[in-house]
Write an enzyme that holds these catalytic residues in place. Structure first.
Site, PDB file in Angstrom:
ATOM      1  N   MET A  43      33.981  38.287  39.095  1.00 50.60           N
ATOM      2  CA  MET A  43      34.001  38.804  40.460  1.00 50.60           C
ATOM      3  C   MET A  43      33.478  40.233  40.536  1.00 50.60           C
ATOM      4  O   MET A  43      33.118  40.729  41.605  1.00 50.60           O
ATOM      5  CB  MET A  43      35.435  38.762  41.007  1.00 50.60           C
ATOM      6  CG  MET A  43      36.381  39.722  40.324  1.00 50.60           C
ATOM      7  SD  MET A  43      38.049  39.602  40.986  1.00 50.60           S
ATOM      8  CE  MET A  43      38.894  40.866  40.029  1.00 50.60           C
ATOM      9  N   LYS A  44      33.418  40.927  39.395  1.00 48.42           N
ATOM     10  CA  LYS A  44      32.983  42.324  39.386  1.00 48.42           C
ATOM     11  C   LYS A  44      31.515  42.471  39.769  1.00 48.42           C
ATOM     12  O   LYS A  44      31.064  43.569  40.104  1.00 48.42           O
ATOM     13  CB  LYS A  44      33.231  42.939  38.011  1.00 48.42           C
ATOM     14  CG  LYS A  44      34.701  43.007  37.607  1.00 48.42           C
ATOM     15  CD  LYS A  44      35.483  43.976  38.449  1.00 48.42           C
ATOM     16  CE  LYS A  44      36.891  44.194  37.904  1.00 48.42           C
ATOM     17  NZ  LYS A  44      37.654  45.182  38.678  1.00 48.42           N
ATOM     18  N   ASP A  45      30.742  41.372  39.721  1.00 49.71           N
ATOM     19  CA  ASP A  45      29.346  41.444  40.154  1.00 49.71           C
ATOM     20  C   ASP A  45      29.250  41.945  41.594  1.00 49.71           C
ATOM     21  O   ASP A  45      28.333  42.676  41.958  1.00 49.71           O
ATOM     22  CB  ASP A  45      28.694  40.058  40.078  1.00 49.71           C
ATOM     23  CG  ASP A  45      28.492  39.577  38.651  1.00 49.71           C
ATOM     24  OD1 ASP A  45      28.830  40.323  37.712  1.00 49.71           O
ATOM     25  OD2 ASP A  45      28.006  38.447  38.477  1.00 49.71           O
TER      26      ASP A  45
END
Length: 458
Positions: A43-45
């Site tokens: 999800m850090k993208d």
């Protein structure tokens, strides 16, 4: 032709998938948002791209620049993908508890990686926070995103994750659950969802050794809550600006072990090969759901990353066994041993200003071989009878001197879920005892005698 102009255009729009096995017996519909479908497998993208694009718009990141960030691995991967697409260099600092897979993956996408010690204070010059800040000062044309305090982090989830969940549940979501680390995914998503329906309950998942849960419940930043833990990506020993406690209705704490076991169950029972903090998020959310969800409720839990980051850890049987993280355990945990002590484990301590003579009387009077030393409410040192005897034989006048002059370093704090086999590897000749803080915030001491007694009665 249908195609994307670069890999970063594929970020977002990850699927919701229903849990069918690990939640058996729990009412309601429980869905997980599977973030490893992002190109960087986490999800850090989302927030990495947002931080880069906002920095470009503000003139903080210029052509040919270098992105420098402290990361647990996944944010680094997202930043690296953005950097590749936009022509920047990357330098990342990681704590040494992060998996080797995360380090290797970052190097594979062209980043320079600097590994820093975990067990230091955040403001220590050796910490991965401090090293990243110093590099940013020293390297011209560099940008330090600082995911902990950069509001673009939470904004990314407000603009993408929240709307996707609201759309895909057709507004039927009643509960939102996420691990809390930097706070961006939990709070950015919660803000959007609560704007659509103020009755949505947000459940933050924390880990033992982190300050979040107690701070939410008491408003006190309690350094006694802080001790080393193994879970990556959730919990903190600081209060990031992206953690808005007003948007988090309640916290549930999850042990390293319970998170690891649930992660393996998700792979085996649900076909979701995800990361450690995913198991922690599901374990904590289900613990909350057992008592609070109704049949018509819809809970969404975010699964942050992919299992490839943890092949050498939780998906490695030897690694799991070495830490007592086995599903059918044959040994008691530290918490079990304390429970069975029937009060015998009540902690005796001495202030560092007391004399050595007073310490000796306390130890002999209570028949104890190890004595923690305190300064008020802080544990600052320890006394061990064999070492103390050797020192007093060498200097008989030592008995009139303060304990602070002769004490050894404080005994190590360990998690209450550590099992007996793991404790036995921590308690050694040079480190004859450990301290354990229970759920009531009371501190207990465990020694080799306690371990032997537990094994005899096991």
């Amino acid at each position: 032709m249908k195609y994307y102009n670069s890999i970063i255009e594929t970020i977002g729009d990850t699927p919701l998938v229903k849990l069918n096995s690990v939640n058996k017996g729990i009412p309601g519909t429980i869905l997980v948002k599977v973030e490893y479908f992002n190109p960087g497998n986490s999800m850090k993208d989302r927030m990495a791209l947002k931080m880069v694009e906002d920095a470009e718009a503000a003139g903080l990141l210029k052509p040919g620049g270098t992105i420098i960030e402290g990361t647990s691995g996944n944010t680094g991967m997202g930043l690296a993908l953005a950097a590749i697409s936009k022509g920047y260099k990357c330098i990342f600092t990681l704590a040494d508890k992060q998996s080797q897979e995360k380090i290797d993956i970052l190097k594979a996408v062209g980043a320079e990686v600097i590994v820093c010690p975990t067990n230091v204070e955040p403001d220590d010059p050796r910490s991965y926070y401090s090293v990243a800040k110093k590099l940013n000062k020293d390297i011209p044309n560099s940008f330090y995103p600082n995911q902990y305090d950069n509001t673009s982090n939470a904004q990314a989830h407000y603009e993408t994750t929240g709307p996707e969940i609201w759309r895909d549940t057709e507004g039927k979501i009643t509960h939102w659950a996420a691990g809390v680390g930097t706070g961006g995914s939990m709070c950015g998503t919660a803000k959007y969802l609560k704007e659509q329906n103020a009755d949505i309950v947000s459940v933050g998942i924390d880990t033992y050794g982190s300050v979040f849960k107690k701070y939410k419940e008491t408003g006190v930043f309690d350094e006694k809550e802080i001790y080393p833990y193994l879970t990556e990506g959730i919990g903190e020993d600081i209060l990031p600006k992206n953690v808005d406690f007003d948007l988090i209705d309640t916290f549930v704490k999850v042990t390293d072990k319970d998170g690891a076991i649930m992660t393996r169950r998700l792979a085996r029972e649900e076909g979701m090969f995800c990361g450690w903090s995913c198991g922690s998020a599901v374990a904590g959310a289900l613990e909350y759901a057992k008592e609070n969800l109704k049949e018509d409720d819809v809970m969404v839990i975010i699964l942050p990353d992919h299992g490839t980051r943890y092949l050498g850890k939780i998906y490695n049987d030897d690694w799991m066994k070495a830490r007592g993280f086995v599903e059918n355990r044959s040994f008691d945990s530290a918490a079990d041993i304390i429970t069975h002590q029937n009060g015998n484990g009540k902690l005796t301590t001495i202030e560092q200003s007391a004399t050595v003579g007073e310490a000796v009387k306390l130890m002999t009077g209570n028949s104890i071989s190890q004595l923690p030393v305190t300064n008020g409410n802080e544990f600052v040192g320890s006394l061990i009878d064999s070492k103390l005897l050797a020192q007093m034989i060498e200097d008989p006048e030592l008995k009139t001197k303060p304990v602070s002059e002769v004490m050894d370093p404080s005994f190590q704090f360990v998690s209450p879920d550590n099992t007996l086999d793991v404790l036995s590897s921590v308690i050694t000749k040079d480190n004859p005892a450990v301290l354990v803080r229970d759920e009531k915030n009371e501190v207990h001491i465990l020694t080799r005698h306690d371990l032997l007694n537990a094994m005899t009665n096991n």
